[in-house]
Motif scaffolding. Structure first.
Motif, PDB file in Angstrom:
ATOM      1  N   GLU A 132      -6.416 -15.252  -6.209  1.00  0.00           N
ATOM      2  CA  GLU A 132      -7.819 -15.983  -6.564  1.00  0.00           C
ATOM      3  C   GLU A 132      -8.458 -16.268  -5.669  1.00  0.00           C
ATOM      4  OE1 GLU A 132      -6.220 -19.706  -8.272  1.00  0.00           O
ATOM      5  OE2 GLU A 132      -5.162 -18.664  -9.842  1.00  0.00           O
ATOM      6  N   GLY A 133      -8.314 -16.482  -4.252  1.00  0.00           N
ATOM      7  CA  GLY A 133      -9.155 -16.687  -3.041  1.00  0.00           C
ATOM      8  C   GLY A 133      -9.688 -15.227  -2.826  1.00  0.00           C
ATOM      9  N   PHE A 134      -8.939 -14.165  -2.631  1.00  0.00           N
ATOM     10  CA  PHE A 134      -9.419 -12.824  -2.543  1.00  0.00           C
ATOM     11  C   PHE A 134     -10.601 -12.501  -3.292  1.00  0.00           C
ATOM     12  CE2 PHE A 134      -5.245 -11.524  -0.140  1.00  0.00           C
ATOM     13  CZ  PHE A 134      -5.671 -11.772   0.923  1.00  0.00           C
ATOM     14  N   ALA A 135     -10.131 -12.930  -4.888  1.00  0.00           N
ATOM     15  CA  ALA A 135     -11.335 -12.546  -5.790  1.00  0.00           C
ATOM     16  C   ALA A 135     -12.481 -13.401  -5.682  1.00  0.00           C
ATOM     17  CB  ALA A 135     -10.574 -12.852  -7.232  1.00  0.00           C
ATOM     18  N   ARG A 136     -12.288 -14.587  -5.142  1.00  0.00           N
ATOM     19  CA  ARG A 136     -13.447 -15.591  -5.074  1.00  0.00           C
ATOM     20  C   ARG A 136     -14.268 -14.919  -4.171  1.00  0.00           C
ATOM     21  NH1 ARG A 136     -17.519 -17.444  -5.930  1.00  0.00           N
ATOM     22  NH2 ARG A 136     -18.081 -19.517  -6.016  1.00  0.00           N
ATOM     23  N   LEU A 137     -13.747 -14.385  -2.980  1.00  0.00           N
ATOM     24  CA  LEU A 137     -14.590 -13.724  -1.831  1.00  0.00           C
ATOM     25  C   LEU A 137     -15.021 -12.458  -2.032  1.00  0.00           C
ATOM     26  CD1 LEU A 137     -12.092 -15.153   1.014  1.00  0.00           C
ATOM     27  CD2 LEU A 137     -14.622 -15.826   0.905  1.00  0.00           C
ATOM     28  N   GLY A 138     -14.622 -11.800  -2.989  1.00  0.00           N
ATOM     29  CA  GLY A 138     -14.843 -10.195  -3.593  1.00  0.00           C
ATOM     30  C   GLY A 138     -14.100  -9.329  -2.573  1.00  0.00           C
ATOM     31  N   VAL A 139     -13.010  -9.786  -2.003  1.00  0.00           N
ATOM     32  CA  VAL A 139     -12.191  -8.978  -0.910  1.00  0.00           C
ATOM     33  C   VAL A 139     -11.553  -7.818  -1.785  1.00  0.00           C
ATOM     34  CG1 VAL A 139     -10.141  -8.983   0.430  1.00  0.00           C
ATOM     35  CG2 VAL A 139     -11.559 -10.904   0.503  1.00  0.00           C
ATOM     36  N   GLY A 140     -11.522  -6.566  -1.255  1.00  0.00           N
ATOM     37  CA  GLY A 140     -11.030  -5.297  -1.649  1.00  0.00           C
ATOM     38  C   GLY A 140      -9.753  -4.854  -0.866  1.00  0.00           C
ATOM     39  N   LYS A 141     -10.202  -5.335   0.583  1.00  0.00           N
ATOM     40  CA  LYS A 141      -9.354  -4.468   1.615  1.00  0.00           C
ATOM     41  C   LYS A 141      -9.011  -5.679   2.646  1.00  0.00           C
ATOM     42  CE  LYS A 141     -10.814   0.311   1.167  1.00  0.00           C
ATOM     43  NZ  LYS A 141     -11.353   1.585   1.459  1.00  0.00           N
ATOM     44  N   VAL A 142      -7.618  -5.914   3.196  1.00  0.00           N
ATOM     45  CA  VAL A 142      -7.477  -6.984   4.119  1.00  0.00           C
ATOM     46  C   VAL A 142      -6.729  -5.948   5.368  1.00  0.00           C
ATOM     47  CG1 VAL A 142      -7.204  -8.400   2.515  1.00  0.00           C
ATOM     48  CG2 VAL A 142      -5.107  -7.607   3.017  1.00  0.00           C
ATOM     49  N   ALA A 143      -6.873  -6.765   6.381  1.00  0.00           N
ATOM     50  CA  ALA A 143      -5.970  -6.545   7.681  1.00  0.00           C
ATOM     51  C   ALA A 143      -5.062  -7.730   7.906  1.00  0.00           C
ATOM     52  CB  ALA A 143      -6.746  -6.230   8.818  1.00  0.00           C
ATOM     53  N   ALA A 144      -3.826  -7.576   7.775  1.00  0.00           N
ATOM     54  CA  ALA A 144      -3.045  -8.892   7.626  1.00  0.00           C
ATOM     55  C   ALA A 144      -1.910  -8.810   8.997  1.00  0.00           C
ATOM     56  CB  ALA A 144      -1.903  -8.679   6.482  1.00  0.00           C
ATOM     57  N   ILE A 145      -1.773 -10.164   9.480  1.00  0.00           N
ATOM     58  CA  ILE A 145      -0.795 -10.382  10.465  1.00  0.00           C
ATOM     59  C   ILE A 145      -0.019 -11.497  10.002  1.00  0.00           C
ATOM     60  CG2 ILE A 145      -2.002  -9.571  12.567  1.00  0.00           C
ATOM     61  CD1 ILE A 145      -2.708 -12.746  13.064  1.00  0.00           C
ATOM     62  N   THR A 146       1.189 -11.408  10.419  1.00  0.00           N
ATOM     63  CA  THR A 146       2.477 -12.245   9.861  1.00  0.00           C
ATOM     64  C   THR A 146       3.440 -12.442  10.924  1.00  0.00           C
ATOM     65  OG1 THR A 146       4.390 -11.033   9.378  1.00  0.00           O
ATOM     66  CG2 THR A 146       2.300 -10.868   7.829  1.00  0.00           C
ATOM     67  N   PRO A 147       4.301 -13.388  10.879  1.00  0.00           N
ATOM     68  CA  PRO A 147       5.364 -13.701  11.812  1.00  0.00           C
ATOM     69  C   PRO A 147       6.841 -13.150  11.257  1.00  0.00           C
ATOM     70  CG  PRO A 147       4.954 -15.898  10.667  1.00  0.00           C
ATOM     71  CD  PRO A 147       4.156 -14.809  10.069  1.00  0.00           C
ATOM     72  N   TYR A 148       6.616 -12.477  10.210  1.00  0.00           N
ATOM     73  CA  TYR A 148       7.919 -11.757   9.500  1.00  0.00           C
ATOM     74  C   TYR A 148       8.168 -10.559   9.735  1.00  0.00           C
ATOM     75  CZ  TYR A 148       4.891 -14.748   5.907  1.00  0.00           C
ATOM     76  OH  TYR A 148       4.402 -15.495   5.166  1.00  0.00           O
ATOM     77  N   PRO A 149       9.528 -10.330   9.642  1.00  0.00           N
ATOM     78  CA  PRO A 149      10.012  -8.901   9.944  1.00  0.00           C
ATOM     79  C   PRO A 149       9.522  -7.954   9.022  1.00  0.00           C
ATOM     80  CG  PRO A 149      11.636 -10.017   8.649  1.00  0.00           C
ATOM     81  CD  PRO A 149      10.592 -11.172   9.001  1.00  0.00           C
ATOM     82  N   ASP A 150       9.613  -6.366   9.562  1.00  0.00           N
ATOM     83  CA  ASP A 150       9.024  -5.427   8.983  1.00  0.00           C
ATOM     84  C   ASP A 150       9.386  -5.360   7.534  1.00  0.00           C
ATOM     85  OD1 ASP A 150       7.831  -4.907  11.295  1.00  0.00           O
ATOM     86  OD2 ASP A 150       9.109  -3.190  11.820  1.00  0.00           O
ATOM     87  N   ASP A 151      10.485  -5.727   7.161  1.00  0.00           N
ATOM     88  CA  ASP A 151      10.867  -5.483   5.754  1.00  0.00           C
ATOM     89  C   ASP A 151      10.235  -6.480   4.716  1.00  0.00           C
ATOM     90  OD1 ASP A 151      12.541  -7.537   6.875  1.00  0.00           O
ATOM     91  OD2 ASP A 151      14.395  -6.816   6.031  1.00  0.00           O
ATOM     92  N   THR A 152      10.179  -7.594   5.155  1.00  0.00           N
ATOM     93  CA  THR A 152       9.398  -8.872   4.548  1.00  0.00           C
ATOM     94  C   THR A 152       8.040  -8.375   4.512  1.00  0.00           C
ATOM     95  OG1 THR A 152      10.949 -10.434   5.320  1.00  0.00           O
ATOM     96  CG2 THR A 152       8.785 -11.283   4.311  1.00  0.00           C
TER      97      THR A 152
END
Length: 236
Positions: free
Chosen positions: A111-131
């Motif tokens: 919903e937040g992405f839709a409100r911002l009109g986001v189509g493409k994201v670059a993401a960082i996480t503290p997760y392992p690669d499979d997650t």
């Protein structure tokens, strides 16, 4: 009266206190936040996250004894780890146990992405690669292009111990040339105080798990508030 505008139930993973702290710091007057913990071993592997999600219904029962405007499962990876549609299954579990409308972080993230009109994201996480691979699949199933998703490869044993300055440096390593949003994933991270700085420095809106969880919870409870220091999302 404490919760004269809304009362929100929050189910928080059992490790760390970043989400509870962030909610209580920024929630507006008249909104009550009632929290409980779902047991979690602290390892955001697919197996560990699924074990946590399996306990969600039992934890949500604590909210059944009084009326809540909604009950939120405040965990990004834990609410999408079963793949596309898993957030809706989590919502059904919450609603069966609590009798209140359910929500999850991954649901309001879309919903937040839709409100911002986001189509493409670059993401960082503290997760392992499979997650990360499962999170990428979930985002793409909702029409969000993922130009890159990177784990931080942090040395801290607890996600809650990761410093905001470390997260900032990891954002600098992202290729942002084809993205229209920076997504910092995980409700265990302490990053709300650097959202404004990242948006200013890199010229893109920033969405973080705790920020969008609070934003979504308030809006579903029909509480309108603007908090510019929490980024562009909270100004719309």
């Amino acid at each position: 009266m404490y919760a004269w505008r809304a009362e929100i139930g929050l189910i928080n993973p059992g490790t760390g206190a970043s989400m509870e702290r962030d909610f209580h710091r920024f929630v507006p007057d008249g909104v009550g936040i009632i929290t409980t913990r779902v047991p979690f071993g602290g390892m955001p592997s697919p197996e560990g996250l699924m074990e946590m999600a399996d306990l969600l219904e039992d934890c949500a029962k604590v909210f059944s004894t009084r009326r809540h405007d909604l009950v939120m499962f405040g965990c990004t990876s834990g609410s999408l780890i079963g793949g596309p549609g898993f957030d809706q299954e989590c919502i059904r579990r919450i609603e069966r146990a609590s009798g209140a409308p359910g929500l999850t972080t991954s649901t309001v993230l879309m919903e937040g992405f839709a409100r911002l009109g986001v189509g493409k994201v670059a993401a960082i996480t503290p997760y392992p690669d499979d997650t990360n691979a499962i999170e990428k699949q979930f985002l793409e199933s909702h029409g969000i292009g993922v130009t890159g998703i990177r784990g931080m490869h942090q040395t801290e044993k607890s996600i809650a111990d990761i410093q905001p300055s470390f997260v900032y440096q990891k954002v600098k390593e992202l290729d942002l040339s084809h993205s229209d949003c920076i997504f910092i994933s995980c409700t265990g991270l302490n990053v709300l105080d650097i959202i404004e700085t990242i948006e200013t420095d890199f010229g893109l809106p920033v969405v973080t798990s705790n920020q969008v969880t609070l934003w979504g919870a308030l809006r579903h409870a029909r509480v309108g508030v603007k908090i510019p220091r929490l980024g562009k999302l909270f100004t719309l």
